[in-house]
Design a protein around this motif. Structure first.
Motif, PDB file in Angstrom:
ATOM      1  N   GLN A 158       0.855  -1.188   0.000  1.00  0.00           N
ATOM      2  CA  GLN A 158       0.000   0.000   0.000  1.00  0.00           C
ATOM      3  C   GLN A 158       0.881   1.224   0.000  1.00  0.00           C
ATOM      4  OE1 GLN A 158      -2.897  -0.023   3.143  1.00  0.00           O
ATOM      5  NE2 GLN A 158      -3.265   2.187   3.065  1.00  0.00           N
ATOM      6  N   ALA A 159       0.555   2.216  -0.799  1.00  0.00           N
ATOM      7  CA  ALA A 159       1.347   3.450  -0.827  1.00  0.00           C
ATOM      8  C   ALA A 159       1.217   4.187   0.501  1.00  0.00           C
ATOM      9  CB  ALA A 159       0.879   4.341  -1.972  1.00  0.00           C
ATOM     10  N   PRO A 160       2.277   4.848   0.936  1.00  0.00           N
ATOM     11  CA  PRO A 160       2.179   5.621   2.182  1.00  0.00           C
ATOM     12  C   PRO A 160       1.266   6.828   2.050  1.00  0.00           C
ATOM     13  CG  PRO A 160       4.290   6.010   1.118  1.00  0.00           C
ATOM     14  CD  PRO A 160       3.624   4.893   0.359  1.00  0.00           C
ATOM     15  N   SER A 161       1.133   7.334   0.846  1.00  0.00           N
ATOM     16  CA  SER A 161       0.195   8.405   0.539  1.00  0.00           C
ATOM     17  C   SER A 161      -0.078   8.358  -0.948  1.00  0.00           C
ATOM     18  CB  SER A 161       0.749   9.777   0.953  1.00  0.00           C
ATOM     19  OG  SER A 161       1.954  10.054   0.257  1.00  0.00           O
ATOM     20  N   ASP A 162      -1.240   8.870  -1.362  1.00  0.00           N
ATOM     21  CA  ASP A 162      -1.587   8.823  -2.776  1.00  0.00           C
ATOM     22  C   ASP A 162      -0.521   9.526  -3.616  1.00  0.00           C
ATOM     23  OD1 ASP A 162      -3.916   7.353  -2.634  1.00  0.00           O
ATOM     24  OD2 ASP A 162      -5.194   9.100  -2.305  1.00  0.00           O
ATOM     25  N   GLY A 163      -0.138   8.880  -4.703  1.00  0.00           N
ATOM     26  CA  GLY A 163       0.845   9.441  -5.614  1.00  0.00           C
ATOM     27  C   GLY A 163       2.281   9.118  -5.271  1.00  0.00           C
ATOM     28  N   PHE A 164       2.499   8.423  -4.152  1.00  0.00           N
ATOM     29  CA  PHE A 164       3.857   8.082  -3.719  1.00  0.00           C
ATOM     30  C   PHE A 164       4.034   6.580  -3.848  1.00  0.00           C
ATOM     31  CE2 PHE A 164       7.470   7.338  -1.087  1.00  0.00           C
ATOM     32  CZ  PHE A 164       8.166   8.544  -1.003  1.00  0.00           C
ATOM     33  N   TRP A 165       4.926   6.147  -4.735  1.00  0.00           N
ATOM     34  CA  TRP A 165       5.080   4.727  -5.024  1.00  0.00           C
ATOM     35  C   TRP A 165       5.787   3.981  -3.896  1.00  0.00           C
ATOM     36  CZ3 TRP A 165       3.066   1.933  -8.963  1.00  0.00           C
ATOM     37  CH2 TRP A 165       2.600   2.610 -10.087  1.00  0.00           C
ATOM     38  N   ALA A 166       5.317   2.753  -3.650  1.00  0.00           N
ATOM     39  CA  ALA A 166       6.010   1.836  -2.742  1.00  0.00           C
ATOM     40  C   ALA A 166       5.825   0.422  -3.279  1.00  0.00           C
ATOM     41  CB  ALA A 166       5.475   1.935  -1.321  1.00  0.00           C
ATOM     42  N   GLY A 167       6.835  -0.430  -3.058  1.00  0.00           N
ATOM     43  CA  GLY A 167       6.754  -1.802  -3.558  1.00  0.00           C
ATOM     44  C   GLY A 167       7.452  -2.776  -2.643  1.00  0.00           C
ATOM     45  N   TYR A 168       7.145  -4.048  -2.843  1.00  0.00           N
ATOM     46  CA  TYR A 168       7.823  -5.117  -2.123  1.00  0.00           C
ATOM     47  C   TYR A 168       7.932  -6.306  -3.066  1.00  0.00           C
ATOM     48  CZ  TYR A 168       9.700  -7.234   2.089  1.00  0.00           C
ATOM     49  OH  TYR A 168      10.558  -7.774   3.010  1.00  0.00           O
TER      50      TYR A 168
ATOM     51  N   ALA B 153      -3.058   4.808  -1.888  1.00  0.00           N
ATOM     52  CA  ALA B 153      -2.982   4.683  -0.433  1.00  0.00           C
ATOM     53  C   ALA B 153      -4.280   4.190   0.191  1.00  0.00           C
ATOM     54  CB  ALA B 153      -2.585   6.020   0.189  1.00  0.00           C
ATOM     55  N   GLY B 154      -5.283   3.876  -0.605  1.00  0.00           N
ATOM     56  CA  GLY B 154      -6.589   3.535  -0.051  1.00  0.00           C
ATOM     57  C   GLY B 154      -6.649   2.189   0.638  1.00  0.00           C
ATOM     58  N   GLN B 155      -5.812   1.220   0.222  1.00  0.00           N
ATOM     59  CA  GLN B 155      -5.823  -0.105   0.833  1.00  0.00           C
ATOM     60  C   GLN B 155      -4.597  -0.887   0.370  1.00  0.00           C
ATOM     61  OE1 GLN B 155      -9.302  -1.310  -2.030  1.00  0.00           O
ATOM     62  NE2 GLN B 155      -8.515  -3.212  -1.156  1.00  0.00           N
ATOM     63  N   MET B 156      -4.265  -1.940   1.133  1.00  0.00           N
ATOM     64  CA  MET B 156      -3.238  -2.876   0.670  1.00  0.00           C
ATOM     65  C   MET B 156      -3.836  -3.709  -0.455  1.00  0.00           C
ATOM     66  SD  MET B 156      -0.561  -4.362   3.403  1.00  0.00           S
ATOM     67  CE  MET B 156      -1.650  -5.397   4.336  1.00  0.00           C
ATOM     68  N   LEU B 157      -3.078  -3.867  -1.532  1.00  0.00           N
ATOM     69  CA  LEU B 157      -3.519  -4.658  -2.683  1.00  0.00           C
ATOM     70  C   LEU B 157      -2.601  -5.860  -2.816  1.00  0.00           C
ATOM     71  CD1 LEU B 157      -4.335  -1.787  -5.196  1.00  0.00           C
ATOM     72  CD2 LEU B 157      -5.945  -3.170  -3.867  1.00  0.00           C
ATOM     73  N   ASP B 158      -3.209  -6.998  -3.099  1.00  0.00           N
ATOM     74  CA  ASP B 158      -2.583  -8.313  -2.958  1.00  0.00           C
ATOM     75  C   ASP B 158      -2.259  -8.902  -4.322  1.00  0.00           C
ATOM     76  OD1 ASP B 158      -1.828 -10.763  -1.859  1.00  0.00           O
ATOM     77  OD2 ASP B 158      -3.879 -11.541  -1.904  1.00  0.00           O
ATOM     78  N   GLY B 159      -0.978  -8.838  -4.738  1.00  0.00           N
ATOM     79  CA  GLY B 159      -0.553  -9.563  -5.936  1.00  0.00           C
ATOM     80  C   GLY B 159      -0.289 -11.014  -5.594  1.00  0.00           C
TER      81      GLY B 159
END
Length: 367
Positions: free
Chosen positions: A116-126, A261-267
């Motif tokens: 989940q992004a820490p805030s809208d428009g800010f990319w995060a990945g794992y 940032a609205g929710q964790m999304l599950d790949g």
């Protein structure tokens, strides 16, 4: 069951770039087109043959396996267990550094990686990343969790990435991009520096409506000029004139990245494998051999290739799912079967099979 490559050092201490693939901006993906047709594999009609195995003076055996690594990713494990047992997959990403929510685990559906992004428009990945490998073919089944994201200008990217192990963000990818307008699957190539991608190229995109959220992806590349990608068994991209700037060895990443940032999304990822090539060879064919065929257990001919002047037959099998269960059958110029494997063999790209005589030649006796 995880099948590890025979020659790879799987120590966690092995040098692997922790700078995973930089996301390809979603606004580079062409918009969906109501008139675009969905992709469909071209199924060759090469006829059928008898699967009977005749008595033969020859036999066929595997001389070299093309399998590099294989993992169904369905062994039930918690995040703690996966972190404690990083024999092959190593887990990382920028989400922890950004205090972005993330989680991962395996169940019977596959490897789940949530972000989940820490805030809208800010990319995060794992991600989960492989050790260094010289494989040229990579495969995974990828599932994207949602068809749309509610906030404009936010995107969720999910895919299989093959990146150079050198300290550059240079990679090729088969991935989905999900935004407010829907989900598109695409093929991309990125080059950059040691920390970021700087040049983003969308090489192909599916612009049809209502695309599947689960797709079967195969990437074949030499890291230099050649890239071929199959999606659901259909070849969607092929070129040998690229400037990929991806010196081997490579690392394969399974990674979701999100700017929403609205929710964790599950790949979800399953059925991973890598192989040393997209072709197989049958060598030392009998003198009368003219054609070699790969035949499935129903008698359907999957592929056919001539025998060259050196006695070798070469097949391109990149379009098939591995292992490909097939008989290897050899015919003369009149279509008479000379030799066959006794049962279907499990074929991977890069395999080499040898034909040998079953006639034992002993020492010549003295009078």
């Amino acid at each position: 069951m995880l099948i590890l490559p025979m020659t790879v050092n799987t120590s966690i201490a092995q040098a692997i770039s922790l700078n995973g693939p930089t996301p390809i901006p979603g606004n580079l993906i062409p918009p969906l087109d109501p008139n675009a047709l969905p992709i469909s594999p071209i199924i060759p009609n090469l006829g059928t043959v008898s699967i009977a195995v005749p008595i033969s003076l020859y036999s066929i055996s595997q001389a070299k396996s093309g399998l590099d690594a294989s993992d169904p990713l369905t062994n039930v494990q918690t995040q703690q267990q996966l972190m404690a047992n990083q024999r092959y997959w190593i887990y990382g990403g920028d989400a922890p550094a950004f205090n972005a929510p993330y989680a991962f685990f395996q169940d019977t559906q596959g490897l789940h990686i949530d972000v989940q992004a820490p805030s809208d428009g800010f990319w995060a990945g794992y991600y989960a990343v492989t050790p260094n490998t010289n494989a040229v073919l990579y495969h995974a089944v990828i599932t994207t969790p949602v068809r749309t994201i509610p906030t404009p200008n936010d995107f969720y990217e999910n895919g299989l990435y093959v990146q150079t192990s050198q300290p550059f963000i240079n990679y090729v990818a088969c991935f989905s991009s999900t935004g407010v307008a829907g989900t598109s699957w695409a093929v991309g190539a990125v080059t950059g520096n040691a920390t970021d991608g700087t040049q983003f190229n969308v090489l192909w995109a599916d612009t049809s409506m209502n695309q599947p959220l689960t797709r079967d992806c195969t990437i074949i590349t030499n890291g230099n000029n050649y890239l071929k990608v199959y999606l659901d068994g259909a070849m969607v991209y092929s070129s040998n004139t690229l400037n990929l700037q991806m010196p081997a060895p490579f690392n394969a990443y399974l990674e979701p990245q999100s700017s929403y940032a609205g929710q964790m999304l599950d790949g979800i990822y399953k059925d991973y494998y890598s192989a040393t090539g997209e072709t197989i060879k049958v060598t030392h064919n009998p003198a009368l051999a003219a054609t070699v065929k790969l035949v499935d257990p129903t008698g359907t001919v999957l592929a056919s290739a001539p025998v060259d002047s050196s006695g070798t037959s070469t097949f391109n099998v990149g379009e098939f799912h591995f292992p490909l269960a097939a008989y290897i059958k050899i015919y003369d110029s009149l279509g008479i079967q000379l030799v066959s494997t006794s049962s279907p063999v499990n074929i991977f790209g890069g395999d080499v099979y040898n034909v040998k005589s079953n006639i034992a030649i002993g020492p010549i006796g003295l009078p």
